[in-house]
Scaffold this motif. Structure first.
Motif, mmCIF file in Angstrom:
data_model
loop_
_atom_site.group_PDB
_atom_site.id
_atom_site.type_symbol
_atom_site.label_atom_id
_atom_site.label_comp_id
_atom_site.label_asym_id
_atom_site.label_seq_id
_atom_site.Cartn_x
_atom_site.Cartn_y
_atom_site.Cartn_z
ATOM 1 N N GLY A 116 0.800 -1.225 0.000
ATOM 2 C CA GLY A 116 0.000 0.000 0.000
ATOM 3 C C GLY A 116 0.826 1.264 0.000
ATOM 4 N N ASP A 117 0.147 2.372 0.194
ATOM 5 C CA ASP A 117 0.798 3.669 0.314
ATOM 6 C C ASP A 117 -0.159 4.594 1.067
ATOM 7 O OD1 ASP A 117 -1.115 4.843 -1.520
ATOM 8 O OD2 ASP A 117 0.043 3.975 -3.147
ATOM 9 N N ILE A 118 0.282 5.823 1.303
ATOM 10 C CA ILE A 118 -0.527 6.742 2.123
ATOM 11 C C ILE A 118 -1.900 7.001 1.489
ATOM 12 C CG2 ILE A 118 0.477 8.844 1.083
ATOM 13 C CD1 ILE A 118 0.303 10.140 3.893
ATOM 14 N N GLY A 119 -1.993 6.927 0.175
ATOM 15 C CA GLY A 119 -3.268 7.173 -0.500
ATOM 16 C C GLY A 119 -4.270 6.051 -0.257
ATOM 17 N N LYS A 120 -3.803 4.816 -0.453
ATOM 18 C CA LYS A 120 -4.672 3.664 -0.210
ATOM 19 C C LYS A 120 -5.126 3.668 1.252
ATOM 20 C CE LYS A 120 -4.779 -1.390 -0.733
ATOM 21 N NZ LYS A 120 -3.989 -2.605 -1.020
ATOM 22 N N LEU A 121 -4.164 3.955 2.139
ATOM 23 C CA LEU A 121 -4.442 3.987 3.570
ATOM 24 C C LEU A 121 -5.505 5.040 3.900
ATOM 25 C CD1 LEU A 121 -3.085 2.419 5.857
ATOM 26 C CD2 LEU A 121 -1.500 4.312 6.146
ATOM 27 N N ALA A 122 -5.366 6.207 3.271
ATOM 28 C CA ALA A 122 -6.267 7.324 3.585
ATOM 29 C C ALA A 122 -7.709 7.006 3.185
ATOM 30 C CB ALA A 122 -5.794 8.605 2.892
ATOM 31 N N VAL A 123 -7.865 6.225 2.134
ATOM 32 C CA VAL A 123 -9.223 5.832 1.738
ATOM 33 C C VAL A 123 -9.706 4.667 2.600
ATOM 34 C CG1 VAL A 123 -10.609 4.835 -0.123
ATOM 35 C CG2 VAL A 123 -9.048 6.727 -0.602
ATOM 36 N N SER A 138 -3.747 5.806 -6.405
ATOM 37 C CA SER A 138 -3.993 4.759 -5.434
ATOM 38 C C SER A 138 -5.273 5.039 -4.637
ATOM 39 C CB SER A 138 -2.752 4.710 -4.544
ATOM 40 O OG SER A 138 -2.946 3.897 -3.473
ATOM 41 N N MET A 139 -5.532 6.306 -4.341
ATOM 42 C CA MET A 139 -6.795 6.684 -3.693
ATOM 43 C C MET A 139 -7.969 6.356 -4.603
ATOM 44 S SD MET A 139 -5.802 10.379 -1.970
ATOM 45 C CE MET A 139 -7.294 10.536 -0.975
ATOM 46 N N LYS A 140 -7.782 6.650 -5.886
ATOM 47 C CA LYS A 140 -8.844 6.396 -6.861
ATOM 48 C C LYS A 140 -9.200 4.909 -6.882
ATOM 49 C CE LYS A 140 -9.687 6.395 -11.836
ATOM 50 N NZ LYS A 140 -9.157 6.722 -13.168
ATOM 51 N N ALA A 141 -8.170 4.052 -6.928
ATOM 52 C CA ALA A 141 -8.407 2.608 -6.996
ATOM 53 C C ALA A 141 -9.103 2.113 -5.728
ATOM 54 C CB ALA A 141 -7.082 1.881 -7.205
ATOM 55 N N ALA A 142 -8.627 2.594 -4.573
ATOM 56 C CA ALA A 142 -9.226 2.146 -3.312
ATOM 57 C C ALA A 142 -10.670 2.628 -3.202
ATOM 58 C CB ALA A 142 -8.399 2.650 -2.127
ATOM 59 N N ALA A 143 -10.920 3.866 -3.638
ATOM 60 C CA ALA A 143 -12.283 4.405 -3.577
ATOM 61 C C ALA A 143 -13.203 3.606 -4.490
ATOM 62 C CB ALA A 143 -12.285 5.890 -3.972
ATOM 63 N N ALA A 144 -12.701 3.242 -5.658
ATOM 64 C CA ALA A 144 -13.518 2.454 -6.596
ATOM 65 C C ALA A 144 -13.854 1.106 -5.968
ATOM 66 C CB ALA A 144 -12.766 2.272 -7.914
ATOM 67 N N GLU A 145 -12.855 0.464 -5.355
ATOM 68 C CA GLU A 145 -13.127 -0.838 -4.744
ATOM 69 C C GLU A 145 -14.142 -0.706 -3.605
ATOM 70 O OE1 GLU A 145 -9.860 -3.118 -3.019
ATOM 71 O OE2 GLU A 145 -11.354 -4.508 -2.188
ATOM 72 N N ALA A 146 -13.999 0.361 -2.839
ATOM 73 C CA ALA A 146 -14.877 0.534 -1.681
ATOM 74 C C ALA A 146 -16.248 1.088 -2.056
ATOM 75 C CB ALA A 146 -14.206 1.448 -0.664
ATOM 76 N N GLY A 147 -16.391 1.531 -3.287
ATOM 77 C CA GLY A 147 -17.679 2.067 -3.727
ATOM 78 C C GLY A 147 -17.982 3.445 -3.169
#
Lengths: 336, 336
Positions: free
Chosen positions: A67-74, A112-121
């Motif tokens: 991960g990274d700080i972006g994935k974590l933040a989401v 990375s935030m974008k990808a995590a947000a997409a997965e989380a809906g």
């Protein structure tokens, strides 16, 4: 606190964090929603039950295995919403950037935030960017706040925790902290050691659809499993007994902890949750979350008890009982 | 942007801020609510219309005439909600603290947040505190996010701005920036120079009750009046013409700007708003907000025009017309 100064451990999620919140923040902002001290607040607007939460992310290093700080933040904020029994819907994103920070890194983090947000809906619908001079921050800090809709028919709250309920942990502990530590100190670890950072909202939603009567959810992030169990014991006014041998931990993580002297019970996780439920529903919860990629290693790790209220006992592998306290000090600052 | 680095002006609220948002953030997080690029996003949850916004505060110094970072963190977010036509209800507060920061200062800041929240009628219901090592931040950064309920019968949006409407400014410009600058550089100014930092939600609510048809609201914070007018002109696809002589500015502030070479049209304000309304309602809006302590100096400063669309023209006191661009670069970083 007069004359005192902020210490790193004030941000550990452990005892000093609790002191700071109870002595400085709570007296100022006293209100019912805040007093619950859950991962997120539940509020009611024109008859709609919402969950609202925030976290700032200051993890070091910014990029680490898994991960990274972006994935974590989401994921962190999505999970805090999920832990209130809500479907996460909307996020805000506030960036504090240090002058000179590479825009290429910012782009990676945002992707990375974008990808995590997409997965989380969830949708990132509002944001803010501030820049401070070189030396006035450490690269990038990110705050996210989130809004979710509380799932009808659920009531996740410490007030619903009673003696005799089962405590389920959704998977192995310590992965996130060890992965971040390895990144920070350039430790060479097996590739299998990676942060567990993941959005749990889908798994939780599936579980609550099957078992809406779940009493309590919480993710053992800063302060680790031991601190989170203590928070629940105190807030719910119950005792907690956990079996050391039942707590899942990956052998590579256990080995790193052994060598470096870390206690995995106090290490942060970013893709795990605790579920407290009546024993008659335990099997249903396990079946449900074990069928989800983020819950495959879920296990019952203990039970709530009538006494000693507010305390957590660990039945050790060698047969004794050890009182498990909240995190005191900090093993590893800036873990999220 | 490949190979580029973050500059201070990326946080100015002006041209570089817009570049960063449009090149990095918007492509990643594309969605309807975000695309409005208003001070806050409007979302709909189970039929309830909500406004959601966030801002991080990094002002330097932390304490200045008329306010501090805590008051700013509450008022800034409350005002962003008010600018969407919402009643602000709930705030989150995320603190990033530098190791060694005096707890007495933290207590003062939190007390100031408490007072501002009480005045604005909002509750701080959820929060987070992170601590970073000495040297990794500059004392304290605060993020607040806010939720509000959009007032029924209002529709504040650039899409409702049409040629021929009046532009009202609720009071004098530049006070906040000059007060912060004086604090930062130890300038000795008359005591009358103080930040205008204030929660505008009460005044806006009163005005919208009287004139629900107001087309557009925005507070001229970072980037100042000129940048905010440009944003409106571009988003609404109208021209804007403002009269230099009509723009209220306190003589002390004008004097400081003259001496130091600052253009007050680009200085940040934290307790002022722009109101765009059909001319037939102008007098009603003025009467309403002039009766409020935060709107006493309100005046009509200009009009929207059909052309040149997307541009702002300033009729100068000497009779010419000057094209007023967005802020380029940054006069004064870390103003909020």
């Amino acid at each position: 606190m007069k004359g005192e100064r902020v210490q790193l451990a004030h941000g550990s999620g452990g005892k000093l964090s609790h002191d700071l919140v109870s002595k400085v923040m709570l007296p100022a902002f006293a209100n019912e929603a805040l007093a619950e001290l859950h991962d997120g607040a539940k509020v009611n607007i024109r008859g709609t039950r919402l969950a609202f939460t925030t976290d700032s992310y200051v993890v070091k290093p910014l990029f680490f295995a898994g991960g990274d700080i972006g994935k974590l933040a989401v994921c962190g904020t999505v999970n805090d919403l999920a832990m209130t029994g809500a479907v996460p819907l909307y996020l805000s994103a506030g960036f504090i950037l240090e002058e000179g920070f590479p825009l290429d890194d910012l782009s990676l983090i945002v992707a990375s935030m974008k990808a995590a947000a997409a997965e989380a809906g969830v949708l990132v619908v509002t944001g803010d960017t501030k820049v401070v001079e070189k030396g006035a921050a450490d690269g990038i800090f990110i705050n996210t706040a989130g809004i979710g809709a509380v799932i009808e028919g659920t009531d996740i709250s410490p007030a619903r925790v009673r003696p005799g309920q089962d405590i389920i942990l959704s998977g192995a502990i310590g992965d996130h902290a060890v992965a971040v530590m390895a990144g920070r100190y350039d430790l060479v670890l097996p590739q299998t050691v990676a942060s567990d950072c993941a959005p749990l909202a889908g798994m939780v939603r599936q579980m609550l659809a099957a078992v809406p009567s779940v009493a309590m959810l919480r993710d053992p992030t800063r302060g680790g499993l031991a601190t989170t169990l203590n928070e629940i014991a105190v807030q719910a006014g119950v005792g907690i007994r956990v079996e050391e041998a039942a707590i899942p931990i990956h052998p590579e993580v256990a080995a790193v902890c052994n060598i470096l002297g870390f206690d995995p019970l106090y290490l942060a996780n970013e893709g795990k949750c605790l579920i407290i439920v009546e024993t008659k529903h335990t099997q249903q919860v396990l079946t449900c979350i074990q069928s989800h990629p983020y819950g495959k290693e879920a296990r019952v790790i203990g039970k709530t008890t009538a006494s000693p209220a507010g305390q957590v006992g660990l039945h050790t592998a060698v047969g004794g009982v050890r009182l498990l306290d909240m995190l005191v000090g900090d093993q590893l600052p800036r873990i999220c």
